[in-house]
Design an enzyme around this catalytic site. Sequence first.
Site, PDB file in Angstrom:
ATOM      1  N   ARG A   1       0.802  -1.225   0.000  1.00 38.31           N
ATOM      2  CA  ARG A   1       0.000   0.000   0.000  1.00 38.31           C
ATOM      3  C   ARG A   1       0.836   1.277   0.000  1.00 38.31           C
ATOM      4  NH1 ARG A   1      -5.056  -1.276   4.076  1.00 38.31           N
ATOM      5  NH2 ARG A   1      -5.712  -3.222   3.096  1.00 38.31           N
TER       6      ARG A   1
ATOM      7  N   ASP B   1     -13.920   7.974  13.337  1.00 37.01           N
ATOM      8  CA  ASP B   1     -12.884   7.084  12.799  1.00 37.01           C
ATOM      9  C   ASP B   1     -11.577   7.865  12.742  1.00 37.01           C
ATOM     10  OD1 ASP B   1     -13.181   4.211  11.158  1.00 37.01           O
ATOM     11  OD2 ASP B   1     -11.364   5.339  10.668  1.00 37.01           O
TER      12      ASP B   1
HETATM   13  C1  SAM Z   1     -13.057  -2.901   9.884  1.00 35.01           C
HETATM   14  S1  SAM Z   1     -13.520  -1.261  10.255  1.00 35.01           S
HETATM   15  C2  SAM Z   1     -14.949  -1.549  11.281  1.00 35.01           C
HETATM   16  C3  SAM Z   1     -16.190  -0.881  10.782  1.00 35.01           C
HETATM   17  C4  SAM Z   1     -17.473  -1.224  11.558  1.00 35.01           C
HETATM   18  N1  SAM Z   1     -17.347  -0.869  12.931  1.00 35.01           N
HETATM   19  C5  SAM Z   1     -17.799  -2.694  11.411  1.00 35.01           C
HETATM   20  O1  SAM Z   1     -17.817  -3.428  12.388  1.00 35.01           O
HETATM   21  O2  SAM Z   1     -18.065  -3.115  10.287  1.00 35.01           O
HETATM   22  C6  SAM Z   1     -12.289  -0.750  11.444  1.00 35.01           C
HETATM   23  C7  SAM Z   1     -12.160   0.781  11.533  1.00 35.01           C
HETATM   24  O3  SAM Z   1     -11.438   1.132  12.720  1.00 35.01           O
HETATM   25  C8  SAM Z   1     -10.707   2.306  12.436  1.00 35.01           C
HETATM   26  N2  SAM Z   1      -9.630   2.489  13.435  1.00 35.01           N
HETATM   27  C9  SAM Z   1      -8.512   1.748  13.595  1.00 35.01           C
HETATM   28  N3  SAM Z   1      -7.749   2.252  14.586  1.00 35.01           N
HETATM   29  C10 SAM Z   1      -8.390   3.337  15.056  1.00 35.01           C
HETATM   30  C11 SAM Z   1      -8.083   4.291  16.087  1.00 35.01           C
HETATM   31  N4  SAM Z   1      -6.970   4.236  16.801  1.00 35.01           N
HETATM   32  N5  SAM Z   1      -8.990   5.284  16.308  1.00 35.01           N
HETATM   33  C12 SAM Z   1     -10.124   5.361  15.585  1.00 35.01           C
HETATM   34  N6  SAM Z   1     -10.455   4.495  14.591  1.00 35.01           N
HETATM   35  C13 SAM Z   1      -9.598   3.499  14.342  1.00 35.01           C
HETATM   36  C14 SAM Z   1     -10.202   2.077  11.028  1.00 35.01           C
HETATM   37  O4  SAM Z   1      -9.838   3.271  10.369  1.00 35.01           O
HETATM   38  C15 SAM Z   1     -11.399   1.361  10.360  1.00 35.01           C
HETATM   39  O5  SAM Z   1     -12.203   2.248   9.626  1.00 35.01           O
END
Ligand code: SAM
Length: 266
Positions: A34, A140
Amino acid sequence: MIHLTDTEFHNLVDYIHQNFGIDLSKKRLLIEARMYSVLAKKNVSSFSEYFSLIQNDPVELNVMLNKLTTNHTYFMREASHFQFLKDVILPKEQECNRQKNLRIWSAGCSTGEEAYTAIMLMKEFFGAASGWDYRMLATDISTHVLESARAGVYPAESLKDLPPAWVARYFRKSGKMYLLSDEVKREVIFRRLNLMEPFPFHHPFDLIFCRNVMIYFDQETKNRLIAKFYEILKPGGYLFIGHSETIQRDAAAFHYIQPSVYQKGY
Ligand SMILES: C[S@@+](CC[C@H](N)C(=O)[O-])C[C@H]1O[C@@H](n2cnc3c(N)ncnc32)[C@H](O)[C@@H]1O
């Protein structure tokens, strides 16, 4: 092609872990795949050079986070949570909550499907002129997903688990994409928030979704975050985590209700 050395890889993994909780130690290939195009665009000759650049440049740091986070999600994902909201939480609120207000947080909301699913469900449950004030905050770390969430434009694949009646009521088809109605979009406030930082909230929440976010965190980071969620929930409030995740008993005094559903005591 720019080579990622072992030292550069470890430095990058440590930096992301310490600042954002995300564990990329087993994601070397992902980082390489990436980040190459990003480095090429910036005209830097090594990962070390890029690494010093991001530490002094919040915009570029953002570009990197947008690239390295995993954002896959869809409407009605892990449907048992929405069933629980409909069958347990909302009927109880309807009976006992005299103020008729609900504060919900989708923490790690990605492109918004989780928050929007909950809003559609509440619209269906309470009806149009219900007098209920339900507020949804969705946050997010990645600004890229937040932009997409605000736009509310989705491929058919993302809607496949929604009841067809909801798709008809809340979306308009445009070419191959589905446009979410303003009626749903305006109920959600999207903000950038790093879950590793202190929470900036003054009022507690009735319900927190933090699903499929902590899978990328180590146990200690997870425990700290769960304790923070506990603090910011109202007594009797609920926490939903991903189906493949668990909470360690000593992380906080949550009551286990059913797999991936936890409640703060009264
Ligand atoms: C797989 S998605 C989950 C989306 C939704 N909650 C679901 O269950 O389908 C994980 C998200 O967590 C966010 N994320 C990861 N680390 C984070 C952090 N330290 N603070 C805020 N968001 C974070 C990522 O950017 C990503 O969009």
